[in-house]
Design a protein around this motif. Sequence first.
Motif, short mmCIF file in Angstrom:
data_model
loop_
_atom_site.label_atom_id
_atom_site.label_comp_id
_atom_site.label_asym_id
_atom_site.label_seq_id
_atom_site.Cartn_x
_atom_site.Cartn_y
_atom_site.Cartn_z
N PHE A 274 0.87 -1.17 0.00
CA PHE A 274 0.00 0.00 0.00
C PHE A 274 0.91 1.22 0.00
CE2 PHE A 274 -2.38 -3.20 2.75
CZ PHE A 274 -2.80 -3.90 1.63
N TYR B 22 2.26 8.19 -0.50
CA TYR B 22 2.10 9.18 -1.56
C TYR B 22 0.63 9.36 -1.85
CZ TYR B 22 2.73 11.73 -5.88
OH TYR B 22 2.68 12.69 -6.85
N PHE C 2 1.59 8.17 -9.27
CA PHE C 2 1.92 7.01 -8.44
C PHE C 2 3.35 7.15 -7.95
CE2 PHE C 2 1.87 2.60 -7.17
CZ PHE C 2 0.52 2.35 -7.00
N VAL D 85 0.98 1.62 6.52
CA VAL D 85 -0.40 1.70 6.00
C VAL D 85 -1.09 0.35 6.19
CG1 VAL D 85 -1.85 2.12 3.99
CG2 VAL D 85 0.24 3.46 4.31
N ARG D 86 -0.31 -0.71 5.96
CA ARG D 86 -0.88 -2.06 6.13
C ARG D 86 -1.21 -2.31 7.60
NH1 ARG D 86 2.99 -6.98 4.44
NH2 ARG D 86 2.32 -8.50 5.99
N ASN E 266 5.06 -2.14 6.57
CA ASN E 266 4.37 -1.04 5.90
C ASN E 266 3.32 -0.48 6.87
OD1 ASN E 266 2.54 0.50 4.37
ND2 ASN E 266 3.02 -0.64 2.51
N THR F 218 6.08 4.52 -5.95
CA THR F 218 6.23 3.17 -5.40
C THR F 218 7.02 3.25 -4.11
OG1 THR F 218 8.09 2.92 -6.90
CG2 THR F 218 5.99 1.96 -7.56
N VAL F 219 6.35 3.74 -3.09
CA VAL F 219 7.00 4.04 -1.82
C VAL F 219 6.35 3.21 -0.71
CG1 VAL F 219 5.41 5.91 -1.23
CG2 VAL F 219 7.77 6.01 -0.42
N LYS G 252 -3.45 3.84 -3.02
CA LYS G 252 -2.58 3.45 -4.14
C LYS G 252 -1.94 2.13 -3.73
CE LYS G 252 -1.77 8.33 -5.08
NZ LYS G 252 -2.11 8.83 -6.41
N VAL G 253 -2.21 1.12 -4.52
CA VAL G 253 -1.79 -0.24 -4.20
C VAL G 253 -0.89 -0.74 -5.33
CG1 VAL G 253 -2.62 -2.61 -3.84
CG2 VAL G 253 -3.96 -0.67 -2.97
N SER G 254 0.19 -1.42 -4.98
CA SER G 254 1.00 -2.00 -6.05
C SER G 254 1.37 -3.43 -5.72
CB SER G 254 2.27 -1.17 -6.29
OG SER G 254 3.11 -1.21 -5.16
#
Lengths: 461, 461
Positions: free
Chosen positions: A308, B315, B320, B232-233, B230, B322-323, A331-333
Amino acid sequence: MSALPPVLDRLDRDLDKSLERLFKLLRIKSISTDPAYAEECRKAAEWLVADLKTIGFEASVRDTPGHPMVVAHHDGPTPGARHVLFYGHYDVQPVDPLELWEDDPFDPAVKEREGMKVITGRGSSDDKGQLMLFVEACRAWKAEHGSLPCRITLLFEGEEESGSPSLKPFLDANKDELKAEFALVCDTDMWNPETPSICTSLRGLVGEEVTIKAANRDLHSGMYGGPAANPVRILAKILAAIHDDEARVTIPGFYDGVEETPSQVLQAWEKLGETAESFLGPIGLSQPAGEKGRSVLEMVWARPTAEFNGIYGGYTGKGFKTVIAAEASAKVSFRLVHKQNPEKIRAAFREFVEKRIPADCSVEFHPHGGSPAIQLSYDSPFLAKAKDALTDEWGSPAVMLGGGGSIPVVGDFRTYLGMESLLVGFALSDDRIHSPNEKYDLRSFHKGQRSWARILAALAN
Amino acid sequence: MSALPPVLDRLDRDLDKSLERLFKLLRIKSISTDPAYAEECRKAAEWLVADLKTIGFEASVRDTPGHPMVVAHHDGPTPGARHVLFYGHYDVQPVDPLELWEDDPFDPAVKEREGMKVITGRGSSDDKGQLMLFVEACRAWKAEHGSLPCRITLLFEGEEESGSPSLKPFLDANKDELKAEFALVCDTDMWNPETPSICTSLRGLVGEEVTIKAANRDLHSGMYGGPAANPVRILAKILAAIHDDEARVTIPGFYDGVEETPSQVLQAWEKLGETAESFLGPIGLSQPAGEKGRSVLEMVWARPTAEFNGIYGGYTGKGFKTVIAAEASAKVSFRLVHKQNPEKIRAAFREFVEKRIPADCSVEFHPHGGSPAIQLSYDSPFLAKAKDALTDEWGSPAVMLGGGGSIPVVGDFRTYLGMESLLVGFALSDDRIHSPNEKYDLRSFHKGQRSWARILAALAN
């Protein structure tokens, strides 16, 4: 090989001049992900074209629907000379949060950090610094010998940090012009400051932005809290469901195409001596958060992830606002390995989310890039040459590594141009790329130029 | 009662003048939650003091560590006259997202909306419009009779929308000056545009900002995705765990002090005819998201909630990045009922979060306000008088309702001044308070003034 020593000597002598050139490029704020910096991206492309022309390249800025490409050509010493394509990218990541930078991200300098001289600034490592290594190697070669050892095509992209939307169509439309025997890509790390490295696998990437919409407006959480759906709550439930307690991704079909890494490869990685402590310690962490029972190197080099990268919804300013937001976004990757199919992963993620949206709410998706993982062939005739050249420059054997990040261009070169890529980079793991206080070791900048000069010499034969 | 008719006539005649005064107050951008508007808050307080002086109040701006209070006094007609404290707040909510406003939020006007004349602008309803009703009633009374029917103390706060940090110490420090027989508070809704209402219960509120910290810097999700925690997770997992599948809050001890609402009260609410469709339809929703087996009115008036008012991390700009963020935050609030203890809820929430933080991550909490729920005594000698006065003005019987939102001052009046509060308001549920396009019906503004004139007359006896 007698052509090489004067080129190396010249690179040593001209280091300060090469630094000045790099600084000019670093000062250009070519942030590709933010439309506000579109003109700066073009400026970077134009600066590169002008510089390449001084070396004798036939160089041009090539428009795309997004930020332009730079394409340049230079003949080899003879008509049948080896033909290589070198790729780099001139765009950089955003710099927020700006307050965490010790130096202006766009006013580069050489500073002393932990006993090392480093080049500071956004893009110093990723990828302007690395890109200029090759340009400087060419410049020195041309200055000494009036020619280059190989026929060289250069492709510098301006959208690598924003999902490369224009790359595939550009490669497709310019196949004949861009095709070479193989590609050289300089966007990767060394194993450590003493050990030159060639990257033989890279994870792919799928990016998705998901927005959950609930009420038709922001609500007062006193007047509506209870009955009204809260999109932040829905989003949190969905994100929380993506990983199980073992940190495996629960999206159905997610692991289709993922292979177990051969035990001899795992053993070779084991010998590199990386531990959870050594990997996570420098970033202030200690507990591997990936799938249970895997080493940290396997997690990064050979296992897929769901990350995330951003989340936002409701009131995010100072103080407090008792609001129930109308919408919330994340924003998910996904990092992909082996044969995972980016578009199947994207579809599976969307289905996973849609199933969890309450009947009176809705969801919107916005795709950001998609590329499969790549795996370099160990049979490449050029791998051994590059390995030897690197070993000669650094005085210790070059090693073959995996890479956790995605370099979509490598897959695209394979798909559109039928070329394999040789991934040689001189960044270090503490370069803070994508973070505040990005830097590039001056030693990488110097020996990286020399390394490329050596590789070109080796490939010419 | 013979004193009342000329006052009502004057309020009718002077409606346009009273509107002009309100507009002046609405043009002041007194957003209390954002420090950038501190001077505007002071300006609103100063404007009120100047206006109150023209009516003969002894009025002053009173500094606090935050935004100032306005305190004003006016004698009653005789030394032993009834003494009431009227409370309102001059601060307003932020206006973001600004692009959703049809009119400038700080350039009020009277507009036709769905066949009704409405006053547009931030604060038109909450609470500048409601506050000025009482001021206008006093002004008309003074103009007609040279005196007010009761002894009146006014307290206008400037931090109601940002957790009222200065209120408790201010009440505590000014007990003797502020204490009256009871308080009148005008910050609530009518049941519908025809039915005047007195609010007899209000939910309390606990606000918490929680920040989860993982790595010591933002990370590249390719290089670290997998091993690195992470935030956010982690945050999503925690927030997702707060509600079970029945939408009950899972925090241990959360329901301590929550009582089941008496069945006769539930039946009275039932008669009001509110359904999930009628409550949620106007905001574009249809599925009650609160605890299963409860009516929407019970959810809002008599059940506690946990709401996520804001979330942010990583972010959040365009495009996007990728952070993996170093930290992620959420603004969480709890609506409280009956005897739930705000500080016990706060502590239980913190413990719930702390238990779920991985060993190598940390968490920080920042409190935002805390107030218990309140329940007005049905024995209050003033309740019947106010009810009759409202019934006379509106021509239909006043009803007694619950309120979902928190008005901490009511609890604070009880705690610090030993006063009960009579909650009479003329806002409507479609006033879009805290949202873009806030409005106040011109009819509320007019009949609200007349209502307060009548209530003052009734209380005087």
